[in-house]
Design an enzyme around this catalytic site. Structure first.
Site, PDB file in Angstrom:
ATOM      1  N   HIS A  52       0.859   6.353  10.767  1.00 59.33           N
ATOM      2  CA  HIS A  52       0.758   5.299  10.956  1.00 59.33           C
ATOM      3  C   HIS A  52       1.998   4.394  11.274  1.00 59.33           C
ATOM      4  CE1 HIS A  52      -2.659   4.361   7.504  1.00 59.33           C
ATOM      5  NE2 HIS A  52      -3.123   5.211   8.876  1.00 59.33           N
ATOM      6  N   GLY A  89       0.040   9.199  -3.963  1.00 57.40           N
ATOM      7  CA  GLY A  89       0.059   7.994  -4.399  1.00 57.40           C
ATOM      8  C   GLY A  89      -0.326   6.863  -2.910  1.00 57.40           C
ATOM      9  N   THR A  90      -1.729   7.941  -2.269  1.00 58.06           N
ATOM     10  CA  THR A  90      -2.721   6.531  -2.301  1.00 58.06           C
ATOM     11  C   THR A  90      -3.642   6.671  -2.941  1.00 58.06           C
ATOM     12  OG1 THR A  90      -3.513   6.700  -0.076  1.00 58.06           O
ATOM     13  CG2 THR A  90      -3.109   9.140  -0.945  1.00 58.06           C
ATOM     14  N   ASN A 143       3.192   5.948   5.708  1.00 52.51           N
ATOM     15  CA  ASN A 143       4.129   5.392   5.672  1.00 52.51           C
ATOM     16  C   ASN A 143       4.892   5.463   6.317  1.00 52.51           C
ATOM     17  OD1 ASN A 143       3.259   5.373   2.665  1.00 52.51           O
ATOM     18  ND2 ASN A 143       4.821   7.050   2.268  1.00 52.51           N
TER      19      ASN A 143
END
Ligand code: OAD
Length: 259
Positions: free
Chosen positions: A124, A199-200, A107
């Site tokens: 990222h 959560g990916t 995130n």
């Protein structure tokens, strides 16, 4: 909560209780309950006409800097308004409670840090930061735009050093990841006894390779996600549901386990 969900949480808590080293890998799902749309449903409303490839590539930026800058500005404001949810807070509490826990996130928001996590690596980049598109002063020519004035009709501000564009400090499709963060993420995956994958969708590499790296080096993988993903097959324990609900339950189970 069903009986089997309860048992899975207790089993996950027991693994964490005994682990000397833990890696938490997070994706957009962990911030969803803070109101930050996940990547694969982010292109709603105003931006529905555009695909990620039209907005999150260096080519797109060069073709239409204003469009891409404005899109990131829109997301930046959204992230600034958002606050950490109970999932972020539970991860920060786990970090304090366990001997060694590192969070590796895809995130670009700072919600882990704002929840109190101290060891966070951003694979990222970070949406709050900006740098020269050409890194004209060397790798990572960071630029603070907060006191700059420029004509926003043209999109991004000009780099104060070279006069060319300033860009957000995020990794676009086709670009390489920050070396330090990736090295730290790999090192932590290799040395961890437990990896929590939260959560990916597990669709974007190299982040999506970390769970198998961890497993190949002996870690137990625990996945937290309402849906199944390509990573589910690697997981010994699957906690099906939203991280904002399940992670606080996991923390609570860990705390009772300790007593
Ligand atoms: P995605 O949007 O691909 O996936 C989000 C995941 O979160 C899905 O698997 C959902 O099922 C899950 N999810 C949804 N709600 C959730 C909740 N409340 N709790 C837990 N999980 C939930 O996001 P990422 O996997 O992070 O890359 O995407 C990876 C990368 O793709 C992003 O970092 C971005 C994008 O291209 C770059 O910008 C380089």
């Amino acid at each position: 909560m069903t009986g089997s969900q309860r048992n899975n949480i207790l089993a996950a808590a027991s693994l964490l209780h005994n682990a000397r080293s833990v890696t938490v890998l997070t994706g957009a799902g962990v911030s969803k309950e803070s109101g930050v749309p996940t990547f694969r449903d982010a292109l709603e409303g105003l931006w529905a006409r555009f695909s990620p490839e039209q907005l999150a590539t260096s080519e797109a930026f060069q073709r239409n800097p204003k469009l891409v800058w404005d899109w990131y500005q829109f997301r930046r404001e959204l992230v600034q308004r958002a606050t950490p949810n109970p999932g972020h807070v539970a991860i920060a509490s786990l970090e304090k409670r366990l001997p060694r826990l590192i969070t590796v996130t895809q995130n670009v928001d700072d919600l882990h840090e704002r929840a109190g996590s101290q060891y966070v690596y951003h694979l990222h980049g970070r949406i709050a930061n900006n740098r020269c598109f050409f890194d004209c002063q060397g790798d990572g020519t960071y630029i603070d735009v907060s006191r700059m004035t420029w004509n926003r009709e043209f999109g991004p501000p000009p780099c104060p050093y070279c006069g060319r564009w300033v860009r957000p400090d995020v990794v676009w499709f086709g670009e390489s990841l920050p070396v330090d963060a990736l090295e730290k993420a790999m090192e932590s995956s290799i040395s961890s006894e437990v990896m929590l994958v939260i959560g990916t969708s597990g669709l974007v590499s190299p982040a999506s390779m970390l769970p198998s790296l961890a497993r190949d080096h002996g870690a137990v993988v625990i996945e937290v996600n309402p849906d199944d993903t390509p990573l589910t097959a690697l997981a010994t324990i699957k906690l099906s549901g939203p991280s904002g609900v399940l992670l606080p339950s996991l923390l609570q189970a860990l705390e009772s386990h300790a007593h």
